[in-house]
Design a protein around this motif. Sequence first.
Motif, mmCIF file in Angstrom:
data_model
loop_
_atom_site.group_PDB
_atom_site.id
_atom_site.type_symbol
_atom_site.label_atom_id
_atom_site.label_comp_id
_atom_site.label_asym_id
_atom_site.label_seq_id
_atom_site.Cartn_x
_atom_site.Cartn_y
_atom_site.Cartn_z
ATOM 1 N N GLU A 160 0.973 4.089 -2.762
ATOM 2 C CA GLU A 160 0.840 5.497 -2.432
ATOM 3 C C GLU A 160 2.051 6.289 -2.919
ATOM 4 O OE1 GLU A 160 0.211 5.781 1.779
ATOM 5 O OE2 GLU A 160 -1.806 4.930 1.681
ATOM 6 N N GLN B 255 0.841 -1.204 0.000
ATOM 7 C CA GLN B 255 0.000 0.000 0.000
ATOM 8 C C GLN B 255 0.876 1.254 0.000
ATOM 9 O OE1 GLN B 255 -2.626 0.309 3.360
ATOM 10 N NE2 GLN B 255 -3.883 1.874 2.395
ATOM 11 N N GLN B 256 1.937 1.221 0.805
ATOM 12 C CA GLN B 256 2.853 2.358 0.815
ATOM 13 C C GLN B 256 3.514 2.524 -0.553
ATOM 14 O OE1 GLN B 256 5.529 1.607 4.046
ATOM 15 N NE2 GLN B 256 4.146 2.458 5.596
ATOM 16 N N GLN C 176 2.011 9.240 -5.508
ATOM 17 C CA GLN C 176 2.627 10.529 -5.214
ATOM 18 C C GLN C 176 3.680 10.874 -6.262
ATOM 19 O OE1 GLN C 176 4.124 10.189 -1.225
ATOM 20 N NE2 GLN C 176 2.111 10.502 -0.273
#
Length: 191
Positions: free
Chosen positions: A69, A65-66, A73
């Motif tokens: 993300e 998930q990071q 970004q």
Amino acid sequence: MTQVVVAAAAEDKTGERLPILPLWGELIFGVIAFAILYWVVATKVVPNLEKAYAERTAAIEGGMQQAEEAQQQAQAALEQYQAQLTEARAEAARIREEAREQGAAIVVEMRGHAQAEAARITEAAHKQIEAERQQAVVSLRSEVGRLSTDLASRIVGESLHEETRQKGIVDRFLAELEAGEIQPEKVGEDA
């Protein structure tokens, strides 16, 4: 299992024990030890393993998930960078166009100033030439008048240097000469 044990005991009529069958005490002790071991594993080891598995799963999913993300970004930053780059290029093109227009305006203005200055210099030169021409005409008139008076005095044999008479005769002669009223005559030829 108890049926196997009972069947084995029924066959054992000789009084000898079969080596495969455990003793009742060992069998009970083994079952109790197995139950204790099962309880320890079920209450202590399995929850810890489940907890470690859950943490590892959460870490992997959290890492994924990071990563997603971070990728989003990075994509947003890339789009923002591209938008800024496009805006900067448009601004640079606008500034270049303004500079070209200003340069062209400056060239036109400088050309106008140069032409005005050239016209002023030319006009001043024409005026100076005209003034010098007028001065030369006046100087030549007085010189021609003096020379013609000297020549006429020699021819006539008397002095014609009287200023007022000389000035009037010379001015009249030069005016007639400029107007084209006097035609040159050939001297020394017989008619």
